[in-house]
Design a protein around this motif. Structure first.
Motif, short mmCIF file in Angstrom:
data_model
loop_
_atom_site.label_atom_id
_atom_site.label_comp_id
_atom_site.label_asym_id
_atom_site.label_seq_id
_atom_site.Cartn_x
_atom_site.Cartn_y
_atom_site.Cartn_z
N THR A 182 44.61 58.98 41.41
CA THR A 182 44.77 58.20 40.67
C THR A 182 45.44 57.00 40.87
N ARG A 183 45.30 55.71 40.21
CA ARG A 183 46.22 54.61 40.41
C ARG A 183 46.59 54.06 38.92
N GLU A 184 47.93 53.83 38.94
CA GLU A 184 48.25 53.36 37.71
C GLU A 184 49.78 52.60 37.77
N PRO A 185 50.21 51.90 37.01
CA PRO A 185 49.30 51.46 35.92
C PRO A 185 48.65 50.39 36.25
N LEU A 186 47.45 49.84 35.61
CA LEU A 186 46.65 48.77 35.88
C LEU A 186 46.39 48.03 34.82
N SER A 187 46.30 46.78 34.57
CA SER A 187 45.97 46.18 33.40
C SER A 187 44.42 46.07 33.57
N ILE A 188 43.56 45.67 32.67
CA ILE A 188 42.27 45.25 32.40
C ILE A 188 41.86 44.29 33.35
N GLY A 189 42.75 43.46 33.53
CA GLY A 189 42.68 42.33 34.70
C GLY A 189 42.51 42.55 35.83
N ASP A 190 43.31 43.78 36.37
CA ASP A 190 43.32 44.39 37.52
C ASP A 190 41.95 45.15 37.85
N ILE A 191 41.78 45.74 36.68
CA ILE A 191 40.35 46.45 36.99
C ILE A 191 39.10 45.80 37.22
N ARG A 192 39.19 44.57 36.48
CA ARG A 192 38.11 43.79 36.42
C ARG A 192 38.06 43.13 37.85
N TRP A 193 39.23 42.62 38.50
CA TRP A 193 39.34 41.97 39.59
C TRP A 193 38.75 43.24 40.79
N MET A 194 39.15 44.42 40.73
CA MET A 194 38.67 45.40 41.47
C MET A 194 37.23 45.38 41.44
N ALA A 195 36.56 45.50 40.37
CA ALA A 195 35.25 45.44 39.98
C ALA A 195 34.30 44.47 40.54
N GLN A 196 35.07 43.26 40.43
CA GLN A 196 34.05 42.08 41.16
C GLN A 196 34.41 41.95 42.49
N LYS A 197 35.24 42.72 43.11
CA LYS A 197 35.33 42.82 44.67
C LYS A 197 34.82 44.09 45.07
N GLY A 198 34.13 44.96 44.10
CA GLY A 198 33.14 46.07 44.21
C GLY A 198 33.95 47.36 44.79
N GLU A 199 35.16 47.25 44.52
CA GLU A 199 36.07 48.34 45.00
C GLU A 199 36.03 49.49 43.88
N ILE A 200 35.23 49.54 42.82
CA ILE A 200 35.22 50.56 41.80
C ILE A 200 33.58 51.15 42.10
N GLU A 201 33.81 52.38 42.11
CA GLU A 201 32.26 53.11 42.58
C GLU A 201 32.00 53.91 41.23
N LYS A 202 30.71 54.24 41.38
CA LYS A 202 30.00 55.24 40.60
C LYS A 202 30.94 56.57 40.37
N GLY A 203 31.26 57.19 39.48
CA GLY A 203 31.83 58.38 39.32
C GLY A 203 33.34 58.12 38.89
N TRP A 204 33.76 56.98 39.22
CA TRP A 204 35.09 56.61 38.84
C TRP A 204 35.49 56.68 37.28
N THR A 205 36.58 56.95 36.91
CA THR A 205 36.82 57.23 35.33
C THR A 205 38.14 56.19 35.26
N LEU A 206 38.39 55.88 34.03
CA LEU A 206 39.58 55.35 33.67
C LEU A 206 40.02 55.83 32.25
N ARG A 207 41.40 55.84 32.08
CA ARG A 207 42.02 56.33 30.86
C ARG A 207 43.21 55.27 30.40
N VAL A 208 43.31 55.06 29.11
CA VAL A 208 44.27 54.32 28.66
C VAL A 208 45.56 55.21 28.93
N VAL A 209 46.50 54.46 29.36
CA VAL A 209 47.92 55.13 29.35
C VAL A 209 48.45 55.68 28.09
N GLY A 210 48.50 56.60 27.79
CA GLY A 210 48.96 57.21 26.39
C GLY A 210 47.59 57.86 25.57
N GLY A 211 46.54 57.50 26.21
CA GLY A 211 45.39 58.09 25.57
C GLY A 211 44.89 59.37 26.10
#
Lengths: 254, 63
Positions: free
Chosen positions: B18-47
């Protein structure tokens, strides 16, 4: 009439025989701070104006602008008060204020225990999440995590069942998909607020098309050929989009 | 409109790292760079719920 004495041990200032009205006004103007003490005039027992718990809460809120005595600036709407015990460092939490009883007499009680912010479980079409505060629900919707048709159940009132967010005073704003020129890149859904923020950061360009998330076939450019920052930002503009659902047009707005 | 602090997220890859804490902007940026792959999941901190990161949280690159 029951009166009170207030003092600030850190400076030695003390103001005796203050009416409840005067104290409440002083508090409203933010002229009280952590460490101030109060007692009923004629008694000896000083009590803190702000319990330690309130002090912890106060640190989470922005501090008011210091008051310039005698001025009538917005930061000090009443200017200098005769009973002003000093400048402002912290506003007085409501729970520490003296209360007026049903008989109309003033009575200093212990602080009311702070009410915890209600939290809610969130139900989407394929699962539950939470608990979150209403602010967090809004933020999660804005981040694209929660859909607009999610349901909420208050944690400490489960008997009320699942309810739409509007039941709790939350109106999740409409969101839009954004299509980049060429159509290969579609992002979103974003709220108008997020679009405004992205525009400010230069993350959107003028030739992008927009569609309501529930009408992904209804792409519209902005007629001015650019993303209108002020247009997206106004609440009025958002409302106009909502009212035009069905015959949606991006030209609507403030 | 949301006015509280931004939400933070935990991103979990297929192996459970796991990697935390990330903002939605961080995650969006990672996605745009192709760093997020199928099967990865995310959870809200506190959720409590894990969301499909590719499917849901990634605003970018849907088309």
């Amino acid at each position: 009439m029951l009166t009170f004495d207030i003092r600030r041990p850190s400076t030695g200032q003390q103001f005796d025989n203050q009416s409840l009205q005067e104290i409440l006004l002083t508090a409203r103007l933010g002229h009280l701070q952590m460490g101030d003490e109060i007692r009923v005039s004629g008694t000896q027992e000083w009590m803190p104006m702000f319990p330690s718990r309130a002090a912890g809460m106060a640190s989470q809120f922005p501090q008011p602008t210091p008051v310039i005595p005698g001025s009538a600036t917005p930061a000090s709407p009443g200017g200098h008060l005769a009973s002003d015990p000093g400048h402002v460092e912290a506003a007085m939490p409501a729970e520490a204020a003296p209360e007026i009883t049903a008989e109309g007499t003033a009575e200093v009680r212990g602080p009311r225990p702070p009410q915890p912010e209600p939290t809610f479980l969130v139900c989407c079409h394929d699962g539950e999440d939470g608990p979150y505060t209403l602010c967090q629900v809004e933020a999660l919707h804005e981040d694209g995590i929660l859909p607009g048709d999610c349901l909420l159940k208050q944690v400490n009132r489960p008997e009320a069942g699942w309810q739409p967010p509007t039941t709790f005073g939350v109106d999740l704003p409409m969101r839009f998909l954004v299509k980049w020129p060429g159509g290969h890149r579609i992002e979103g859904p974003y709220t108008a607020r997020t679009i405004a923020a992205m525009t400010r950061k230069g993350e959107l360009i003028g030739r992008c098309l927009f569609a309501p998330e529930d009408r992904p076939d209804c792409w519209r450019p902005h007629p001015d050929g650019h993303v209108p920052m002020g247009h997206w930002e106004t609440k009025q503009a958002v409302a106009s989009y909502q009212s035009r659902k069905g015959t949606w047009s991006i030209t609507g707005g403030a | 409109m949301a006015s509280g602090p931004p939400m933070t997220y935990i991103l979990r890859d297929r192996s459970g790292v796991t990697r935390e804490p990330l903002s939605i902007g961080d995650i969006r940026w990672m996605a745009q760079k192709g760093e997020i792959e199928k099967g990865w999941t995310l959870r809200v901190v506190g959720g409590t719920r894990w969301y499909d990161a590719m499917d849901l949280a990634i605003h970018g690159i849907r088309g």
